[in-house]
Write a protein that holds these residues in place. Sequence first.
Motif, PDB file in Angstrom:
ATOM      1  N   GLN A 234      -3.121  -9.244  -8.203  1.00  0.00           N
ATOM      2  CA  GLN A 234      -3.590 -10.255  -7.306  1.00  0.00           C
ATOM      3  C   GLN A 234      -2.358 -10.306  -6.388  1.00  0.00           C
ATOM      4  O   GLN A 234      -1.557  -9.678  -6.481  1.00  0.00           O
ATOM      5  CB  GLN A 234      -3.301 -11.817  -8.361  1.00  0.00           C
ATOM      6  N   ALA A 235      -2.937 -11.572  -5.146  1.00  0.00           N
ATOM      7  CA  ALA A 235      -1.828 -12.002  -4.598  1.00  0.00           C
ATOM      8  C   ALA A 235      -1.055 -12.578  -5.211  1.00  0.00           C
ATOM      9  O   ALA A 235      -1.030 -13.542  -5.892  1.00  0.00           O
ATOM     10  CB  ALA A 235      -2.643 -12.632  -3.246  1.00  0.00           C
ATOM     11  N   TYR A 260      -0.256  -7.739  -1.690  1.00  0.00           N
ATOM     12  CA  TYR A 260      -1.427  -8.188  -0.924  1.00  0.00           C
ATOM     13  C   TYR A 260      -0.126  -9.843  -1.100  1.00  0.00           C
ATOM     14  O   TYR A 260      -0.001 -10.112  -2.113  1.00  0.00           O
ATOM     15  CB  TYR A 260      -2.617  -8.853  -1.461  1.00  0.00           C
ATOM     16  N   LEU A 261      -0.076 -11.304  -0.328  1.00  0.00           N
ATOM     17  CA  LEU A 261       0.156 -12.375  -0.287  1.00  0.00           C
ATOM     18  C   LEU A 261      -1.132 -13.564  -0.057  1.00  0.00           C
ATOM     19  O   LEU A 261      -1.839 -13.467   1.047  1.00  0.00           O
ATOM     20  CB  LEU A 261       1.827 -11.824   1.057  1.00  0.00           C
ATOM     21  N   LYS A 262       0.121 -14.098  -0.453  1.00  0.00           N
ATOM     22  CA  LYS A 262      -1.196 -15.378  -0.414  1.00  0.00           C
ATOM     23  C   LYS A 262      -1.215 -15.548   0.546  1.00  0.00           C
ATOM     24  O   LYS A 262      -2.372 -16.639   1.174  1.00  0.00           O
ATOM     25  CB  LYS A 262      -0.531 -16.799  -1.552  1.00  0.00           C
ATOM     26  N   HIS A 289      -4.064   1.798  -3.260  1.00  0.00           N
ATOM     27  CA  HIS A 289      -3.509   0.379  -4.641  1.00  0.00           C
ATOM     28  C   HIS A 289      -2.563  -0.585  -4.307  1.00  0.00           C
ATOM     29  O   HIS A 289      -1.509  -0.278  -4.138  1.00  0.00           O
ATOM     30  CB  HIS A 289      -3.922   0.900  -5.529  1.00  0.00           C
ATOM     31  N   PRO A 290      -2.387  -1.809  -5.116  1.00  0.00           N
ATOM     32  CA  PRO A 290      -0.942  -2.722  -4.457  1.00  0.00           C
ATOM     33  C   PRO A 290      -0.316  -2.304  -5.617  1.00  0.00           C
ATOM     34  O   PRO A 290      -1.182  -2.221  -7.314  1.00  0.00           O
ATOM     35  CB  PRO A 290      -1.571  -3.586  -4.398  1.00  0.00           C
ATOM     36  N   VAL A 291       0.758  -1.771  -5.979  1.00  0.00           N
ATOM     37  CA  VAL A 291       1.866  -1.283  -7.017  1.00  0.00           C
ATOM     38  C   VAL A 291       3.348  -1.998  -6.006  1.00  0.00           C
ATOM     39  O   VAL A 291       3.721  -1.421  -5.147  1.00  0.00           O
ATOM     40  CB  VAL A 291       1.312   0.268  -7.510  1.00  0.00           C
ATOM     41  N   LEU A 292       3.932  -2.008  -7.308  1.00  0.00           N
ATOM     42  CA  LEU A 292       5.257  -2.282  -7.357  1.00  0.00           C
ATOM     43  C   LEU A 292       5.901  -1.443  -8.308  1.00  0.00           C
ATOM     44  O   LEU A 292       5.916  -1.415  -9.233  1.00  0.00           O
ATOM     45  CB  LEU A 292       6.122  -3.895  -7.144  1.00  0.00           C
TER      46      LEU A 292
END
Length: 311
Positions: A234-235, A260-262, A289-292
């Motif tokens: 999710q953003a 992703y940022l809102k 893919h978004p990952v931290l």
Amino acid sequence: MNKQSVDIFILSGFLGSGKSTLLKELIQLEKKQGRRMGVLMNELGDISIDSAIIPSNTPLKEMLNGCICCTIQGELSVQLNVLIQDHELDAIYIEATGAAHPLEIIDACTHPILASKVNVKAVLTVVNAKQWYEKKMSNKLKKLLVEQVKYADVVLINKKDQVEESVLSLVKESIKEINDQAIISSVTFGKWDSLFLYKKDPHLGEYSQTLDGTHDSHVHDHLHLRTVSFPVNQAIDRIQFLHWLERMKGQLIRAKGFIYLKESPGLFLFNYAYGDPVFERYKMDKTYHPVLVFIGEDLDQVEIEQGLRKL
């Protein structure tokens, strides 16, 4: 590509401490366990000498003319990825130069492109008993040796046959003062009872070794440095995210990833080091893919995952 993550073991230690000898022992042990392993070796010169010990059927990558933690850190991430993509491996051993800092190697191993592919199992630091005791070196090198011990999960005091028992005791105590969480063991020629490393979750086991090599069981709760990674589908709100980082329990040393940022469209590359967060819009064609990824001490994996979901 492997369906499950590859175990990463980092071999640290100053020049002449005995890393290559230890690696040779670990390779033999891996073969006995029936595990598929690869090796990534880093040397400062333009000719690789230590790689001669690696069996010909073992996948090997060599990084020459530079140190992992400075000039060729980015290349380490690339070479690791190539090893993982080209071979079905259970483990990869990274033998770093004597000048390398363990934290920088961990940083390279946890690049966002590798986050779902690797599991940093342990940092094994080898110490030359006589060299540690005599400390006949510059202050800069003394500081490096301390850092290599500080961030280790296992410290092997090697070449114990070259010093008196009283000196060995002093070396062990001084190392314990720097890192009282590490498993500390004295060895000769890198021979060491390392089977516990291959348990599914070694940092939850009960294991230690006394100075004479006999087992002295106690709870070794966690690896000294934890690496925790999560997909972030999710953003997220940038301000809430930064506030959450500040409140995170444990000592957060490094954070990075794609998110992703809102408040802004598009994918961002996020980097956090020494309390300084940086968001850069990712403009490359390749899709990630978004990952931290988080690196630190006493990090709570469950709490981090729950916190991210609430952002």
